[in-house]
Write a protein that holds these residues in place. Structure first.
Motif, PDB file in Angstrom:
ATOM      1  N   VAL A 188       0.657  -1.080   0.068  1.00 29.27           N
ATOM      2  CA  VAL A 188       0.140  -0.135   0.037  1.00 29.27           C
ATOM      3  C   VAL A 188       0.813   1.003   0.011  1.00 29.27           C
ATOM      4  N   ASN A 189       0.807   1.983  -0.975  1.00 28.76           N
ATOM      5  CA  ASN A 189       1.627   3.399  -1.169  1.00 28.76           C
ATOM      6  C   ASN A 189       0.855   4.403  -0.476  1.00 28.76           C
ATOM      7  N   ASN A 190       1.314   4.855   0.655  1.00 22.71           N
ATOM      8  CA  ASN A 190       0.595   5.827   1.310  1.00 22.71           C
ATOM      9  C   ASN A 190       1.405   7.001   1.597  1.00 22.71           C
ATOM     10  N   ALA A 191       2.567   7.036   1.550  1.00 15.95           N
ATOM     11  CA  ALA A 191       3.728   8.084   1.887  1.00 15.95           C
ATOM     12  C   ALA A 191       3.341   9.407   0.880  1.00 15.95           C
ATOM     13  N   ALA A 192       3.256  10.433   1.443  1.00 17.72           N
ATOM     14  CA  ALA A 192       3.073  11.592   0.742  1.00 17.72           C
ATOM     15  C   ALA A 192       3.827  12.978   1.602  1.00 17.72           C
ATOM     16  N   VAL A 193       4.072  13.738   0.834  1.00 18.09           N
ATOM     17  CA  VAL A 193       4.245  15.204   1.699  1.00 18.09           C
ATOM     18  C   VAL A 193       3.221  16.159   0.664  1.00 18.09           C
ATOM     19  N   GLU A 194       3.089  17.272   1.602  1.00 17.64           N
ATOM     20  CA  GLU A 194       2.276  18.253   1.016  1.00 17.64           C
ATOM     21  C   GLU A 194       2.687  19.543   0.578  1.00 17.64           C
ATOM     22  N   ASN A 195       2.094  20.488  -0.056  1.00 16.98           N
ATOM     23  CA  ASN A 195       2.704  21.573  -0.506  1.00 16.98           C
ATOM     24  C   ASN A 195       1.479  22.761  -0.774  1.00 16.98           C
ATOM     25  N   PHE A 196       1.306  23.775   0.073  1.00 15.64           N
ATOM     26  CA  PHE A 196       0.215  24.526   0.013  1.00 15.64           C
ATOM     27  C   PHE A 196       0.862  25.928  -0.638  1.00 15.64           C
ATOM     28  N   ALA A 197       0.638  26.388  -1.598  1.00 13.14           N
ATOM     29  CA  ALA A 197       1.334  27.459  -2.290  1.00 13.14           C
ATOM     30  C   ALA A 197       0.549  27.964  -3.502  1.00 13.14           C
ATOM     31  N   PRO A 198       0.606  29.131  -3.919  1.00 11.68           N
ATOM     32  CA  PRO A 198      -0.046  29.645  -5.224  1.00 11.68           C
ATOM     33  C   PRO A 198       0.983  29.060  -6.382  1.00 11.68           C
ATOM     34  N   ILE A 199       0.672  28.891  -7.499  1.00  9.24           N
ATOM     35  CA  ILE A 199       1.607  28.052  -8.565  1.00  9.24           C
ATOM     36  C   ILE A 199       2.806  28.945  -8.599  1.00  9.24           C
ATOM     37  N   GLY A 200       2.476  30.482  -8.659  1.00  8.05           N
ATOM     38  CA  GLY A 200       3.545  31.138  -8.802  1.00  8.05           C
ATOM     39  C   GLY A 200       4.629  31.062  -7.922  1.00  8.05           C
ATOM     40  N   GLU A 201       4.337  30.339  -6.745  1.00  4.98           N
ATOM     41  CA  GLU A 201       5.381  30.547  -5.647  1.00  4.98           C
ATOM     42  C   GLU A 201       6.113  29.228  -5.397  1.00  4.98           C
ATOM     43  N   VAL A 202       5.426  28.234  -6.367  1.00  5.61           N
ATOM     44  CA  VAL A 202       6.260  26.727  -5.997  1.00  5.61           C
ATOM     45  C   VAL A 202       7.573  26.932  -6.452  1.00  5.61           C
ATOM     46  N   THR A 203       8.497  26.356  -5.874  1.00  5.45           N
ATOM     47  CA  THR A 203       9.871  26.653  -6.138  1.00  5.45           C
ATOM     48  C   THR A 203      10.253  25.021  -7.124  1.00  5.45           C
ATOM     49  N   GLU A 204      11.587  25.285  -7.628  1.00 10.37           N
ATOM     50  CA  GLU A 204      11.676  23.832  -8.302  1.00 10.37           C
ATOM     51  C   GLU A 204      12.325  22.881  -7.038  1.00 10.37           C
ATOM     52  N   ALA A 205      12.555  23.342  -5.966  1.00 12.98           N
ATOM     53  CA  ALA A 205      12.914  22.336  -4.881  1.00 12.98           C
ATOM     54  C   ALA A 205      11.913  21.502  -4.387  1.00 12.98           C
ATOM     55  N   ASP A 206      10.550  22.629  -4.170  1.00 11.48           N
ATOM     56  CA  ASP A 206       9.324  22.030  -3.964  1.00 11.48           C
ATOM     57  C   ASP A 206       8.872  21.010  -4.827  1.00 11.48           C
ATOM     58  N   TRP A 207       8.953  21.204  -6.111  1.00 13.03           N
ATOM     59  CA  TRP A 207       8.554  20.439  -7.189  1.00 13.03           C
ATOM     60  C   TRP A 207       9.346  19.077  -7.124  1.00 13.03           C
ATOM     61  N   ASP A 208      10.784  19.179  -7.011  1.00 11.06           N
ATOM     62  CA  ASP A 208      11.601  17.898  -6.954  1.00 11.06           C
ATOM     63  C   ASP A 208      11.362  17.055  -5.848  1.00 11.06           C
ATOM     64  N   ARG A 209      11.013  17.488  -4.587  1.00  9.58           N
ATOM     65  CA  ARG A 209      10.799  17.019  -3.345  1.00  9.58           C
ATOM     66  C   ARG A 209       9.324  16.028  -3.320  1.00  9.58           C
ATOM     67  N   LEU A 210       8.301  16.851  -3.750  1.00  2.41           N
ATOM     68  CA  LEU A 210       7.007  16.128  -3.766  1.00  2.41           C
ATOM     69  C   LEU A 210       6.856  15.218  -4.723  1.00  2.41           C
ATOM     70  N   MET A 211       7.498  15.360  -6.094  1.00  2.00           N
ATOM     71  CA  MET A 211       7.578  14.345  -7.163  1.00  2.00           C
ATOM     72  C   MET A 211       8.386  13.141  -6.671  1.00  2.00           C
ATOM     73  N   ALA A 212       9.430  13.319  -5.966  1.00  2.00           N
ATOM     74  CA  ALA A 212      10.482  12.243  -5.614  1.00  2.00           C
ATOM     75  C   ALA A 212       9.678  11.364  -4.475  1.00  2.00           C
ATOM     76  N   VAL A 213       9.225  12.229  -3.619  1.00  2.00           N
ATOM     77  CA  VAL A 213       8.347  11.265  -2.436  1.00  2.00           C
ATOM     78  C   VAL A 213       7.145  10.670  -3.135  1.00  2.00           C
ATOM     79  N   ASN A 214       6.203  11.533  -3.636  1.00  2.00           N
ATOM     80  CA  ASN A 214       4.664  11.107  -3.887  1.00  2.00           C
ATOM     81  C   ASN A 214       4.475  10.258  -4.951  1.00  2.00           C
ATOM     82  N   LEU A 215       5.505  10.378  -5.843  1.00  2.00           N
ATOM     83  CA  LEU A 215       5.125   9.625  -7.326  1.00  2.00           C
ATOM     84  C   LEU A 215       6.250   8.638  -7.310  1.00  2.00           C
TER      85      LEU A 215
END
Length: 235
Positions: free
Chosen positions: A71-98
């Motif tokens: 069961v794949n349940n692990a995830a981290v979240e990010n609450f931010a307007p799309i204009g404020e999402v950083t590349e580091a945010d993108w990389d971390r969420l994609m790496a953990v969640n997907l």
């Protein structure tokens, strides 16, 4: 949701590897399962790190033998307007969640292939189906989980392996409570719930019940499905 699912599967007679980045948290859950008469071990890994995931899988095999349910349940979240999402945010969420879900599936797949039987359950999210303000990154990862689930189901069905996804709605979890307490929703959360046919927060045990069904023998002819556990919300 992970804790409730681990407890439910243990009550169903499964031996459970409780995997979390926080070993102390995993140990607490494993101890609760053992105290209730179940079998569980605590594991620690960063889901974005292949070597850590593979080490956790090896430890589980050593304790319980081949792994045929995940069961794949692990995830981290990010609450931010799309204009404020950083590349580091993108990389971390994609790496953990997907990527993390992919790494775990790939690590256990040889056991399932050898057994000719397997159950893969991926936790996605209702926001990936309808969109959510200030959550474009998080929902993108969960949309990827949905697509990956469907493609893996097509690929693995003939091998005796089913792949399904549970899509939680507004569930009472620490992640949801952080959002509520931080006032991170565009409207009061009570207003969101009031629009649901079942106007309340969902419970982690209700997600666990859906996972338990997909992990069962009875679900052997069910694959590639997305089950919404969301109080009937459809918009």
């Amino acid at each position: 949701m992970g804790k409730a699912t681990a407890q439910r599967l243990a009550r169903d007679g499964r031996s459970v590897g409780v995997l979390d980045i926080d070993r102390a948290g995993a140990e607490a859950v494993a101890a609760e399962i053992a105290a209730a008469g179940g079998k569980a071990i605590a594991l620690a890994a960063d889901m974005a790190d292949r070597s850590q995931v593979e080490a956790a899988v090896a430890e589980t095999r050593q304790a319980f033998g081949p792994i045929t349910i995940v069961v794949n349940n692990a995830a981290v979240e990010n609450f931010a307007p799309i204009g404020e999402v950083t590349e580091a945010d993108w990389d971390r969420l994609m790496a953990v969640n997907l990527k993390g879900a992919f790494l775990l599936i790939q690590a256990v797949l040889p056991d399932m292939m050898a057994a000719g039987w397997g159950r893969i359950v991926n936790i996605s999210g209702f926001g990936a189906q309808i969109g959510a303000p200030n959550m474009a990154l998080y929902t993108a990862t969960k949309g990827g989980v949905i697509s990956m689930t469907r493609s893996m189901a097509v690929e693995l069905g003939s091998k005796g392996i089913t792949v399904n996804s549970v899509s939680p709605g507004f569930i009472d979890t620490p992640m949801a409570r952080r959002a509520i307490e931080g006032d991170l929703f565009p409207v009061p959360y009570e207003q969101i719930l009031a629009a649901y046919p079942i106007p309340r927060l969902g419970q982690a045990e209700e997600i666990a019940a859906a996972c338990a069904f997909f992990a069962s023998d009875e679900a052997g002819y069910v694959t590639g499905q997305l089950l919404g556990v969301n109080g009937g919300a459809a918009f």
